[in-house]
Write a protein that holds these residues in place. Structure first.
Motif, PDB file in Angstrom:
ATOM      1  N   SER A  29       0.837  -1.193   0.000  1.00 21.91           N
ATOM      2  CA  SER A  29       0.000   0.000   0.000  1.00 21.91           C
ATOM      3  C   SER A  29       0.871   1.242   0.000  1.00 21.91           C
ATOM      4  CB  SER A  29      -0.919   0.017   1.231  1.00 21.91           C
ATOM      5  OG  SER A  29      -1.679  -1.160   1.281  1.00 21.91           O
ATOM      6  N   SER A  30       0.366   2.302  -0.572  1.00 31.06           N
ATOM      7  CA  SER A  30       1.110   3.559  -0.609  1.00 31.06           C
ATOM      8  C   SER A  30       0.938   4.290   0.713  1.00 31.06           C
ATOM      9  CB  SER A  30       0.610   4.448  -1.753  1.00 31.06           C
ATOM     10  OG  SER A  30       1.254   5.701  -1.722  1.00 31.06           O
ATOM     11  N   THR A  31       2.050   4.742   1.283  1.00 35.52           N
ATOM     12  CA  THR A  31       2.004   5.484   2.549  1.00 35.52           C
ATOM     13  C   THR A  31       2.255   6.966   2.338  1.00 35.52           C
ATOM     14  OG1 THR A  31       4.369   5.144   2.961  1.00 35.52           O
ATOM     15  CG2 THR A  31       2.875   3.473   3.785  1.00 35.52           C
ATOM     16  N   SER A  32       2.598   7.341   1.127  1.00 35.44           N
ATOM     17  CA  SER A  32       3.011   8.717   0.863  1.00 35.44           C
ATOM     18  C   SER A  32       1.801   9.618   0.661  1.00 35.44           C
ATOM     19  CB  SER A  32       3.911   8.757  -0.377  1.00 35.44           C
ATOM     20  OG  SER A  32       4.309  10.071  -0.650  1.00 35.44           O
ATOM     21  N   GLU A  33       1.782  10.726   1.356  1.00 31.98           N
ATOM     22  CA  GLU A  33       0.769  11.756   1.194  1.00 31.98           C
ATOM     23  C   GLU A  33       1.484  13.083   0.982  1.00 31.98           C
ATOM     24  OE1 GLU A  33      -1.620  11.688   4.652  1.00 31.98           O
ATOM     25  OE2 GLU A  33      -2.407   9.663   4.315  1.00 31.98           O
ATOM     26  N   HIS A  34       0.815  13.973   0.269  1.00 33.40           N
ATOM     27  CA  HIS A  34       1.439  15.263   0.002  1.00 33.40           C
ATOM     28  C   HIS A  34       1.597  16.044   1.298  1.00 33.40           C
ATOM     29  CE1 HIS A  34       2.653  18.848  -2.103  1.00 33.40           C
ATOM     30  NE2 HIS A  34       1.669  19.543  -1.548  1.00 33.40           N
ATOM     31  N   ASN A  35       2.845  16.380   1.597  1.00 34.26           N
ATOM     32  CA  ASN A  35       3.150  17.105   2.825  1.00 34.26           C
ATOM     33  C   ASN A  35       4.233  18.129   2.507  1.00 34.26           C
ATOM     34  OD1 ASN A  35       4.167  17.977   5.335  1.00 34.26           O
ATOM     35  ND2 ASN A  35       3.616  16.046   6.313  1.00 34.26           N
ATOM     36  N   PRO A  36       3.880  19.406   2.361  1.00 36.91           N
ATOM     37  CA  PRO A  36       4.866  20.443   1.985  1.00 36.91           C
ATOM     38  C   PRO A  36       6.043  20.520   2.951  1.00 36.91           C
ATOM     39  CG  PRO A  36       2.619  21.285   1.825  1.00 36.91           C
ATOM     40  CD  PRO A  36       2.529  19.948   2.489  1.00 36.91           C
ATOM     41  N   LYS A  37       5.783  20.357   4.240  1.00 36.17           N
ATOM     42  CA  LYS A  37       6.863  20.429   5.230  1.00 36.17           C
ATOM     43  C   LYS A  37       7.852  19.290   5.026  1.00 36.17           C
ATOM     44  CE  LYS A  37       7.668  20.773  10.210  1.00 36.17           C
ATOM     45  NZ  LYS A  37       7.026  20.758  11.559  1.00 36.17           N
ATOM     46  N   ARG A  38       7.314  18.078   4.785  1.00 38.82           N
ATOM     47  CA  ARG A  38       8.197  16.929   4.551  1.00 38.82           C
ATOM     48  C   ARG A  38       8.958  17.074   3.244  1.00 38.82           C
ATOM     49  NH1 ARG A  38       4.677  12.815   3.809  1.00 38.82           N
ATOM     50  NH2 ARG A  38       4.934  12.971   1.563  1.00 38.82           N
ATOM     51  N   ASP A  39       8.293  17.547   2.200  1.00 38.26           N
ATOM     52  CA  ASP A  39       8.951  17.729   0.897  1.00 38.26           C
ATOM     53  C   ASP A  39      10.108  18.720   1.003  1.00 38.26           C
ATOM     54  OD1 ASP A  39       7.108  15.992  -0.105  1.00 38.26           O
ATOM     55  OD2 ASP A  39       5.807  17.526  -0.962  1.00 38.26           O
ATOM     56  N   LYS A  40       9.898  19.797   1.741  1.00 35.78           N
ATOM     57  CA  LYS A  40      10.952  20.797   1.923  1.00 35.78           C
ATOM     58  C   LYS A  40      12.122  20.212   2.708  1.00 35.78           C
ATOM     59  CE  LYS A  40      11.756  25.467   3.741  1.00 35.78           C
ATOM     60  NZ  LYS A  40      11.135  26.627   4.441  1.00 35.78           N
ATOM     61  N   ALA A  41      11.825  19.442   3.756  1.00 37.57           N
ATOM     62  CA  ALA A  41      12.879  18.812   4.561  1.00 37.57           C
ATOM     63  C   ALA A  41      13.660  17.799   3.731  1.00 37.57           C
ATOM     64  CB  ALA A  41      12.262  18.139   5.784  1.00 37.57           C
ATOM     65  N   GLN A  42      12.976  17.045   2.862  1.00 35.85           N
ATOM     66  CA  GLN A  42      13.643  16.059   2.010  1.00 35.85           C
ATOM     67  C   GLN A  42      14.597  16.733   1.029  1.00 35.85           C
ATOM     68  OE1 GLN A  42      10.379  13.886   0.275  1.00 35.85           O
ATOM     69  NE2 GLN A  42      10.352  12.349   1.896  1.00 35.85           N
ATOM     70  N   LYS A  43      14.164  17.833   0.436  1.00 37.02           N
ATOM     71  CA  LYS A  43      15.020  18.550  -0.516  1.00 37.02           C
ATOM     72  C   LYS A  43      16.255  19.110   0.179  1.00 37.02           C
ATOM     73  CE  LYS A  43      11.235  19.834  -3.635  1.00 37.02           C
ATOM     74  NZ  LYS A  43      10.427  20.948  -4.175  1.00 37.02           N
ATOM     75  N   LEU A  44      16.066  19.681   1.359  1.00 38.75           N
ATOM     76  CA  LEU A  44      17.196  20.240   2.106  1.00 38.75           C
ATOM     77  C   LEU A  44      18.158  19.143   2.534  1.00 38.75           C
ATOM     78  CD1 LEU A  44      18.581  22.651   3.388  1.00 38.75           C
ATOM     79  CD2 LEU A  44      17.093  22.375   5.395  1.00 38.75           C
ATOM     80  N   LEU A  45      17.619  18.010   3.001  1.00 40.58           N
ATOM     81  CA  LEU A  45      18.467  16.883   3.410  1.00 40.58           C
ATOM     82  C   LEU A  45      19.236  16.323   2.221  1.00 40.58           C
ATOM     83  CD1 LEU A  45      19.355  14.904   5.617  1.00 40.58           C
ATOM     84  CD2 LEU A  45      17.365  13.504   5.055  1.00 40.58           C
ATOM     85  N   LEU A  46      18.580  16.220   1.069  1.00 37.87           N
ATOM     86  CA  LEU A  46      19.252  15.731  -0.138  1.00 37.87           C
ATOM     87  C   LEU A  46      20.397  16.653  -0.538  1.00 37.87           C
ATOM     88  CD1 LEU A  46      19.405  13.746  -2.505  1.00 37.87           C
ATOM     89  CD2 LEU A  46      17.725  15.164  -3.702  1.00 37.87           C
ATOM     90  N   LEU A  47      20.165  17.948  -0.462  1.00 40.24           N
ATOM     91  CA  LEU A  47      21.218  18.920  -0.793  1.00 40.24           C
ATOM     92  C   LEU A  47      22.409  18.782   0.149  1.00 40.24           C
ATOM     93  CD1 LEU A  47      22.191  21.390  -2.417  1.00 40.24           C
ATOM     94  CD2 LEU A  47      20.958  22.836  -0.781  1.00 40.24           C
ATOM     95  N   ILE A  48      22.131  18.639   1.442  1.00 39.40           N
ATOM     96  CA  ILE A  48      23.203  18.482   2.427  1.00 39.40           C
ATOM     97  C   ILE A  48      23.993  17.202   2.162  1.00 39.40           C
ATOM     98  CG2 ILE A  48      23.689  18.084   4.877  1.00 39.40           C
ATOM     99  CD1 ILE A  48      21.264  19.866   5.501  1.00 39.40           C
ATOM    100  N   MET A  49      23.291  16.110   1.870  1.00 35.04           N
ATOM    101  CA  MET A  49      23.951  14.827   1.621  1.00 35.04           C
ATOM    102  C   MET A  49      24.805  14.866   0.362  1.00 35.04           C
ATOM    103  SD  MET A  49      20.879  12.165   2.628  1.00 35.04           S
ATOM    104  CE  MET A  49      21.833  10.734   2.149  1.00 35.04           C
ATOM    105  N   VAL A  50      24.336  15.549  -0.685  1.00 35.09           N
ATOM    106  CA  VAL A  50      25.111  15.654  -1.929  1.00 35.09           C
ATOM    107  C   VAL A  50      26.385  16.457  -1.691  1.00 35.09           C
ATOM    108  CG1 VAL A  50      25.124  16.645  -4.245  1.00 35.09           C
ATOM    109  CG2 VAL A  50      23.145  15.339  -3.473  1.00 35.09           C
ATOM    110  N   LEU A  51      26.261  17.605  -1.017  1.00 35.09           N
ATOM    111  CA  LEU A  51      27.430  18.448  -0.752  1.00 35.09           C
ATOM    112  C   LEU A  51      28.426  17.722   0.149  1.00 35.09           C
ATOM    113  CD1 LEU A  51      25.730  21.939  -0.202  1.00 35.09           C
ATOM    114  CD2 LEU A  51      27.003  21.162  -2.202  1.00 35.09           C
ATOM    115  N   TYR A  52      27.904  17.052   1.188  1.00 32.88           N
ATOM    116  CA  TYR A  52      28.784  16.315   2.096  1.00 32.88           C
ATOM    117  C   TYR A  52      29.488  15.179   1.367  1.00 32.88           C
ATOM    118  CZ  TYR A  52      30.293  13.251   5.861  1.00 32.88           C
ATOM    119  OH  TYR A  52      31.041  12.445   6.673  1.00 32.88           O
TER     120      TYR A  52
END
Length: 315
Positions: A29-52
Motif C-alpha cells: 500500500s502507498s504510505t506517501s501523502e502530500h506534505n509540503p513540510k516533509r517535501d521541503k525537509a527532504q530537498k534540504l536533506l538531499l542537498l546536504i547529503m550531496v554536498l557532504y
C-alpha cells in the motif's frame, strides 16, 4: 513536562506511526501523502547529503591518490608529536576527534597515531578516547539537534523505518553489530541519535567497537619501522591479513542475514498486533451489539408489563 517524559512521548508516537507505515509498505500500500513540510525537509536533506558526499569523496581521493597530500597530513601530525609526548598526543587526539565528528574516519590516521605516539597503550588510549568522545557528541547532536528534522524528512522511507524498528526491538544487539559494518561513520554516530535507544545502549557497544578497531590499526602503526611504504602507496589493505579479510566478509554476510530475519520477524509481529487490534475491535462491536440488544429486550419487557397492568388499573 520533563525532557525524559517528552522523549518518551515522542518515541511512543513515532514508533506507532512507523509501525503503521511499515505494514502498509510491506503490504504494497502507498504510505506517501502530500506534505509540503516533509517535501521541503527532504530537498534540504538531499542537498546536504550531496554536498557532504562531494567533500568526503574529494578528501578520500586526495588521501589515497595524491602522495603529497598524505605527506602533508603526516607532517601536521609529526609537528604536533615533536612538541612533547603529552602535548603532542593531546593535539593528535583532537585531530582524530575532528576526523570522526566530520565523518572523515580513515584508518590511516590510526596507523600514523600508532607510529608517532609511544608506547602502544598510550597511543591506543589517546585514539580510542578521542574517537569515542566524537561518536558520543555525534549521537547527542543527532538526538537533540537534528532528530525532528531528519524524522520529518525520512519517516516515509522504508529503509529508515526498518532500521528504526529493528533498533527499537534489539537495541544492544543491533548497536554491537553496527560496529562491524564498514559503513560511513555518520551512520554509527548521528544516525543512532534518531533511534529509540538509551544513552547506555549506545555507549558500551560504541566504546567496545572503537577500542577493538583502534587497537588493531594503532598496533599496526606501532610495529612499523618506517612509514615510507604507507605514505608512498596510501594503500592500507596490505596490512590486513587474508584470514581477517575473509572473516570480515563472513561476519558482514551473517549480519545481513540476521537483519533480514529480524525485519521479517518485526513484520510478523506488526501483523499479529494488527490482527489482535482488529479482533479486539470486532469483540468491542459485538459487546456493543449485545448491550444494545439487552437494553432493547429490557425495554420490551417493561412495555409488556405496563400493557398487562393497564386493564387492572382501569378496573
Amino acid at each position: 513536562m520533563s525532557d525524559q517524559t517528552r522523549d518518551q512521548f515522542f518515541y511512543e508516537n513515532q514508533s506507532k506511526e512507523l509501525r503503521e507505515k511499515y505494514q502498509k509498505a510491506k503490504d504494497g500500500s502507498s504510505t506517501s501523502e502530500h506534505n509540503p513540510k516533509r517535501d521541503k525537509a527532504q530537498k534540504l536533506l538531499l542537498l546536504i547529503m550531496v554536498l557532504y558526499s562531494i567533500i568526503l569523496v574529494t578528501f578520500v581521493l586526495l588521501l589515497y591518490w595524491v602522495r603529497d597530500f598524505r605527506y602533508f597530513c603526516f607532517n601536521v601530525l609529526n609537528d604536533f608529536s615533536e612538541q612533547g609526548q603529552y602535548i603532542g598526543a593531546f593535539y593528535i587526539g583532537m585531530i582524530g576527534l575532528w576526523f570522526v565528528l566530520t565523518g572523515f574516519n580513515v584508518v590511516l590516521y590510526d596507523i600514523l597515531a600508532g607510529f608517532l605516539i609511544h608506547p602502544f597503550w598510550f597511543a591506543l588510549f589517546t585514539v580510542s578516547l578521542a574517537k569515542f568522545l566524537a561518536k558520543y557528541i555525534g549521537f547527542l547532536i543527532g538526538r537533540y539537534g537534528v532528530r525532528n528534522f531528519i524524522y520529518t524528512a525520512m519517516n516515509e522511507n522504508i529503509y529508515f523505518i526498518t532500521c528504526y524498528l529493528a533498533t527499537e526491538r534489539k537495541p544492544t544487539k543491533v548497536m554491537y553489530l553496527l560496529q562491524f559494518l564498514a559503513i560511513p561513520t555518520i551512520f554509527k554516530t548521528y544516525a543512532c541519535g534518531l533511534f529509540r535507544i538509551t544513552h547506555w545502549e549506545f555507549i558500551h557497544p560504541t566504546f567496545f567497537g572503537t577500542v577493538i578497531w583502534a587497537g588493531f590499526w594503532v598496533y599496526m602503526g606501532s610495529n612499523l619501522d618506517s612509514l615510507a611504504d604507507v605514505l608512498q602507496s596510501g594503500d592500507t589493505s596490505n596490512y590486513v591479513p587474508i584470514w581477517l579479510k575473509f572473516t570480515m566478509i563472513i561476519i558482514v554476510a551473517l549480519i545481513i542475514y540476521y537483519f533480514i530475519r529480524l525485519t521479517n520477524s518485526i513484520y510478523t509481529e506488526i501483523q499479529n498486533d494488527a490482527s489482535l487490534a482488529d479482533l479486539s475491535h470486532i469483540l468491542e462491536k459485538e459487546d456493543e451489539e449485545q448491550e444494545k440488544l439487552l437494553i432493547c429486550n429490557q425495554a420490551n419487557e417493561e412495555t409488556q408489563i405496563q400493557n398487562e397492568s393497564e386493564p387492572y388499573s382501569n378496573n
